[in-house]
Design a protein around this motif. Structure first.
Motif, PDB file in Angstrom:
ATOM      1  N   ALA A 112      59.674   0.912  60.759  1.00 19.99           N
ATOM      2  CA  ALA A 112      58.930   1.755  61.683  1.00 19.99           C
ATOM      3  C   ALA A 112      57.958   2.665  60.973  1.00 19.99           C
ATOM      4  O   ALA A 112      56.906   3.000  61.509  1.00 19.99           O
ATOM      5  N   SER A 113      58.286   3.117  59.786  1.00 14.69           N
ATOM      6  CA  SER A 113      57.418   4.054  59.084  1.00 14.69           C
ATOM      7  C   SER A 113      56.704   3.389  57.916  1.00 14.69           C
ATOM      8  O   SER A 113      56.329   4.046  56.967  1.00 14.69           O
ATOM      9  N   GLY A 114      56.526   2.060  57.975  1.00 17.83           N
ATOM     10  CA  GLY A 114      55.810   1.365  56.918  1.00 17.83           C
ATOM     11  C   GLY A 114      54.376   1.848  56.817  1.00 17.83           C
ATOM     12  O   GLY A 114      53.740   2.208  57.810  1.00 17.83           O
ATOM     13  N   GLN A 115      53.819   1.819  55.617  1.00 17.98           N
ATOM     14  CA  GLN A 115      52.470   2.316  55.380  1.00 17.98           C
ATOM     15  C   GLN A 115      51.433   1.365  55.961  1.00 17.98           C
ATOM     16  O   GLN A 115      51.604   0.145  55.941  1.00 17.98           O
ATOM     17  N   THR A 116      50.366   1.916  56.500  1.00 19.49           N
ATOM     18  CA  THR A 116      49.267   1.110  57.013  1.00 19.49           C
ATOM     19  C   THR A 116      48.051   1.298  56.128  1.00 19.49           C
ATOM     20  O   THR A 116      47.871   2.348  55.498  1.00 19.49           O
ATOM     21  N   VAL A 117      47.199   0.280  56.080  1.00 19.87           N
ATOM     22  CA  VAL A 117      45.960   0.359  55.321  1.00 19.87           C
ATOM     23  C   VAL A 117      44.881  -0.374  56.100  1.00 19.87           C
ATOM     24  O   VAL A 117      45.117  -1.438  56.672  1.00 19.87           O
ATOM     25  N   SER A 118      43.705   0.219  56.147  1.00 13.42           N
ATOM     26  CA  SER A 118      42.551  -0.410  56.783  1.00 13.42           C
ATOM     27  C   SER A 118      41.588  -0.880  55.700  1.00 13.42           C
ATOM     28  O   SER A 118      41.155  -0.084  54.861  1.00 13.42           O
ATOM     29  N   PHE A 119      41.282  -2.157  55.703  1.00 14.33           N
ATOM     30  CA  PHE A 119      40.267  -2.712  54.812  1.00 14.33           C
ATOM     31  C   PHE A 119      38.949  -2.781  55.580  1.00 14.33           C
ATOM     32  O   PHE A 119      38.891  -3.419  56.642  1.00 14.33           O
ATOM     33  N   VAL A 120      37.928  -2.137  55.060  1.00 17.07           N
ATOM     34  CA  VAL A 120      36.621  -2.129  55.704  1.00 17.07           C
ATOM     35  C   VAL A 120      35.685  -3.005  54.878  1.00 17.07           C
ATOM     36  O   VAL A 120      35.411  -2.710  53.714  1.00 17.07           O
ATOM     37  N   VAL A 121      35.210  -4.089  55.485  1.00 17.61           N
ATOM     38  CA  VAL A 121      34.375  -5.055  54.780  1.00 17.61           C
ATOM     39  C   VAL A 121      32.916  -4.670  54.945  1.00 17.61           C
ATOM     40  O   VAL A 121      32.347  -4.783  56.040  1.00 17.61           O
ATOM     41  N   LEU A 140      38.541  -4.606  59.108  1.00 19.12           N
ATOM     42  CA  LEU A 140      37.477  -4.204  60.025  1.00 19.12           C
ATOM     43  C   LEU A 140      36.116  -4.402  59.372  1.00 19.12           C
ATOM     44  O   LEU A 140      35.975  -4.219  58.159  1.00 19.12           O
ATOM     45  N   PRO A 141      35.092  -4.751  60.142  1.00 20.48           N
ATOM     46  CA  PRO A 141      33.735  -4.787  59.589  1.00 20.48           C
ATOM     47  C   PRO A 141      33.153  -3.380  59.508  1.00 20.48           C
ATOM     48  O   PRO A 141      33.566  -2.486  60.267  1.00 20.48           O
ATOM     49  N   LEU A 142      32.219  -3.161  58.605  1.00 21.53           N
ATOM     50  CA  LEU A 142      31.562  -1.855  58.518  1.00 21.53           C
ATOM     51  C   LEU A 142      30.533  -1.752  59.643  1.00 21.53           C
ATOM     52  O   LEU A 142      29.464  -2.364  59.589  1.00 21.53           O
ATOM     53  N   ASP A 143      30.882  -0.996  60.682  1.00 23.00           N
ATOM     54  CA  ASP A 143      29.951  -0.728  61.775  1.00 23.00           C
ATOM     55  C   ASP A 143      30.254   0.665  62.322  1.00 23.00           C
ATOM     56  O   ASP A 143      31.161   1.362  61.830  1.00 23.00           O
ATOM     57  N   GLU A 144      29.503   1.096  63.314  1.00 25.90           N
ATOM     58  CA  GLU A 144      29.666   2.451  63.829  1.00 25.90           C
ATOM     59  C   GLU A 144      31.048   2.663  64.429  1.00 25.90           C
ATOM     60  O   GLU A 144      31.652   3.732  64.274  1.00 25.90           O
ATOM     61  N   GLU A 145      31.558   1.661  65.127  1.00 23.78           N
ATOM     62  CA  GLU A 145      32.885   1.792  65.730  1.00 23.78           C
ATOM     63  C   GLU A 145      33.959   1.994  64.660  1.00 23.78           C
ATOM     64  O   GLU A 145      34.849   2.845  64.801  1.00 23.78           O
ATOM     65  N   THR A 146      33.865   1.231  63.566  1.00 23.44           N
ATOM     66  CA  THR A 146      34.842   1.379  62.478  1.00 23.44           C
ATOM     67  C   THR A 146      34.736   2.753  61.837  1.00 23.44           C
ATOM     68  O   THR A 146      35.758   3.402  61.565  1.00 23.44           O
ATOM     69  N   VAL A 147      33.510   3.204  61.577  1.00 19.72           N
ATOM     70  CA  VAL A 147      33.334   4.511  60.937  1.00 19.72           C
ATOM     71  C   VAL A 147      33.866   5.619  61.831  1.00 19.72           C
ATOM     72  O   VAL A 147      34.527   6.551  61.360  1.00 19.72           O
ATOM     73  N   ASP A 148      33.624   5.540  63.139  1.00 21.74           N
ATOM     74  CA  ASP A 148      34.183   6.532  64.061  1.00 21.74           C
ATOM     75  C   ASP A 148      35.710   6.517  64.001  1.00 21.74           C
ATOM     76  O   ASP A 148      36.353   7.571  64.003  1.00 21.74           O
ATOM     77  N   GLY A 161      19.031  -0.569  55.096  1.00 16.41           N
ATOM     78  CA  GLY A 161      18.959   0.832  55.479  1.00 16.41           C
ATOM     79  C   GLY A 161      19.917   1.207  56.584  1.00 16.41           C
ATOM     80  O   GLY A 161      20.458   2.325  56.605  1.00 16.41           O
ATOM     81  N   ASP A 162      20.186   0.278  57.521  1.00 11.67           N
ATOM     82  CA  ASP A 162      21.078   0.584  58.641  1.00 11.67           C
ATOM     83  C   ASP A 162      22.532   0.699  58.212  1.00 11.67           C
ATOM     84  O   ASP A 162      23.367   1.217  58.953  1.00 11.67           O
ATOM     85  N   LYS A 163      22.867   0.223  57.020  1.00 16.02           N
ATOM     86  CA  LYS A 163      24.244   0.299  56.531  1.00 16.02           C
ATOM     87  C   LYS A 163      24.471   1.501  55.611  1.00 16.02           C
ATOM     88  O   LYS A 163      25.613   1.907  55.402  1.00 16.02           O
ATOM     89  N   ARG A 164      23.411   2.061  55.068  1.00 10.28           N
ATOM     90  CA  ARG A 164      23.606   3.121  54.075  1.00 10.28           C
ATOM     91  C   ARG A 164      24.241   4.375  54.674  1.00 10.28           C
ATOM     92  O   ARG A 164      25.070   5.021  54.031  1.00 10.28           O
ATOM     93  N   SER A 165      23.870   4.728  55.897  1.00 10.61           N
ATOM     94  CA  SER A 165      24.483   5.916  56.509  1.00 10.61           C
ATOM     95  C   SER A 165      25.964   5.672  56.802  1.00 10.61           C
ATOM     96  O   SER A 165      26.789   6.583  56.702  1.00 10.61           O
ATOM     97  N   LEU A 166      26.307   4.438  57.153  1.00 10.59           N
ATOM     98  CA  LEU A 166      27.713   4.108  57.397  1.00 10.59           C
ATOM     99  C   LEU A 166      28.509   4.166  56.096  1.00 10.59           C
ATOM    100  O   LEU A 166      29.627   4.677  56.061  1.00 10.59           O
ATOM    101  N   LEU A 167      27.923   3.637  55.019  1.00 10.82           N
ATOM    102  CA  LEU A 167      28.585   3.713  53.717  1.00 10.82           C
ATOM    103  C   LEU A 167      28.774   5.172  53.295  1.00 10.82           C
ATOM    104  O   LEU A 167      29.818   5.546  52.748  1.00 10.82           O
ATOM    105  N   ALA A 168      27.770   6.005  53.557  1.00 12.21           N
ATOM    106  CA  ALA A 168      27.866   7.424  53.191  1.00 12.21           C
ATOM    107  C   ALA A 168      29.011   8.105  53.930  1.00 12.21           C
ATOM    108  O   ALA A 168      29.712   8.959  53.371  1.00 12.21           O
ATOM    109  N   ALA A 169      29.230   7.719  55.184  1.00 11.35           N
ATOM    110  CA  ALA A 169      30.319   8.323  55.953  1.00 11.35           C
ATOM    111  C   ALA A 169      31.681   7.957  55.364  1.00 11.35           C
ATOM    112  O   ALA A 169      32.594   8.792  55.316  1.00 11.35           O
ATOM    113  N   VAL A 170      31.833   6.734  54.900  1.00  9.81           N
ATOM    114  CA  VAL A 170      33.088   6.344  54.251  1.00  9.81           C
ATOM    115  C   VAL A 170      33.216   7.070  52.915  1.00  9.81           C
ATOM    116  O   VAL A 170      34.303   7.519  52.535  1.00  9.81           O
ATOM    117  N   ASP A 171      32.120   7.208  52.202  1.00  9.65           N
ATOM    118  CA  ASP A 171      32.121   7.865  50.898  1.00  9.65           C
ATOM    119  C   ASP A 171      32.610   9.303  50.994  1.00  9.65           C
ATOM    120  O   ASP A 171      33.242   9.820  50.063  1.00  9.65           O
TER     121      ASP A 171
END
Length: 391
Positions: free
Chosen positions: A187-196, A250-258, A282-292
């Motif tokens: 029940a308390s196993g660790q979760t991890v999200s991979f963002v491609v 998950l793919p790197l998109d606005e929904e994933t970053v949110d 250019g459309d991906k750089r702001s998303l990458l910055a949010a993850v950073d």
């Protein structure tokens, strides 16, 4: 019951593996008073089939670890099956069993064995074993006989001392997702999200001419096996599962970053899988910055860059500069630099395992600082923080 099951990369170094298996069976047989041919088991050397019957009737898993170990389906299945047995044993008894014995068959150039495998390493005096591994001792046995026998005895010590009868796991799917049918995850196993963070084939920047590693969606990106869509996703999910993580990709998109921006729980881990070419968009750089900018204790990045990708090799300087500008925090962390430009699946898998171990350790430290739980009554200090249901 067998005292041990030998897990190793099959079809490789078979002559030496067979010699070691024979010798270990002889030592364990002598220690236990049983015939040597009854104390050990292993899979068919020329087949990738995995027998749950042999695994279920073995008390200890002896792992011959080498850099390609966790890239092999049979090794992943054997490791996962024993991990699940240990989880069930812990959940039923509250006791931890020393039932996985990692042996350095060949050194891993990306790190020490105890950074890659979260179980107590062998304690031996032999410097030759610690530097070059067991296969080296076997190949030069005339010179290293004493060191080889020391390693054999140390392994036998662990095998013979293991007396806990681990439960069998029925319905375990060896070919699928490594999850046993009908047995709930902890029940308390660790979760991890991979963002491609990779383009789909029709999103590639015009500078990228080589297209065989890309597919219809970012999740089809396959840098190490062009043409085998989804191979990278399968590799990361399998690797995470062997460490008792629940993985989401998950793919790197606005929904994933949110989504990952809202989840600031220190136990919610995020691993960014980066194709350097995505930084040209250019459309991906702001998303990458949010993850950073996300919490460094719960976020890291891995960047596959296949050795035979000549186009990326020719633009190494340009791609590195782009990554420096786009992911300044992740790139600036000194310890993270071994996560970048990973040339093959073996180095990627080894780095991924160390990333997950480090992230979980950091997350648990953050949680413990808040909750200050009482230490368990027995022996937890002898085990790494990885895997609250693992030995």
């Amino acid at each position: 019951m067998s005292h041990f099951y030998l897990s190793h990369v099959r079809t490789v170094d078979e002559e030496w593996v067979a010699a070691f298996f024979h010798d270990l069976c002889a030592v364990v047989g002598r220690r236990t008073g049983r015939p040597p041919d009854t104390v050990g088991a292993r899979g068919e050397p020329r087949s990738s089939d995995v027998s749950t019957d042999l695994l279920g009737r073995s008390t200890v898993l002896v792992v011959l670890h080498s850099p390609p170990y966790f890239a092999q389906s049979s090794c992943l299945a054997e490791w996962s099956y024993f991990q699940r047995r240990l989880n069930l044993h812990w959940s039923r008894t509250g006791r931890r069993a020393d039932a996985v014995v990692p042996v350095m068959w060949e050194p891993d150039p990306t790190g020490e064995l105890d950074e890659v495998v979260p179980y107590p390493p062998l304690r031996v005096a032999s410097e030759a074993y610690r530097q070059d591994g067991l296969l080296h001792l076997l190949r030069l046995r005339a010179r290293y006989r004493a060191a080889y026998e020391e390693v054999l005895e140390a392994i036998a010590d662990r095998v013979v001392a293991a007396t806990e009868r681990l439960p069998e796991v029925h319905g375990f799917d060896m070919s699928g997702n490594r999850s046993p049918v009908g047995v709930p995850a902890p029940a308390s196993g660790q979760t991890v999200s991979f963002v491609v963070a990779a383009p789909a084939r029709d999103e590639l920047p015009e500078e990228r001419h080589s297209r065989q590693s890309y597919g219809k969606t970012p999740l089809n990106w396959s840098p190490y096996a062009p043409g085998e869509e989804g191979a990278l996703v399968s590799l990361v999910v399998d690797t995470a599962t062997t460490l008792d993580f629940t993985a989401t990709v998950l793919p790197l998109d606005e929904e994933t970053v949110d989504r990952i921006s809202r989840e600031q729980d220190p136990e919610q881990l995020v691993v960014l899988l980066v194709d350097a070419w995505v930084a040209l968009r250019g459309d991906k750089r702001s998303l990458l910055a949010a993850v950073d900018e996300r919490s460094p204790e719960a976020t890291t990045a891995l960047e596959p860059r296949a050795r035979d990708d000549t186009e990326s090799a020719e633009l190494t300087v340009t791609l590195d500069e782009l990554l420096d500008r786009t992911l300044p925090l992740l790139r600036a962390r000194h310890s993270e630099y071994e996560r970048w430009g990973l040339p093959d699946a073996e180095s990627f898998t080894s780095s991924l395992r160390k990333v997950l171990i480090r992230l979980q350790n950091e997350a648990l430290k953050s949680v413990q600082a808040v909750r200050s739980p009482a230490p368990p009554a027995e022996g937890l200090h002898t085990f790494p923080l990885l895997g609250r249901y693992s030995s």
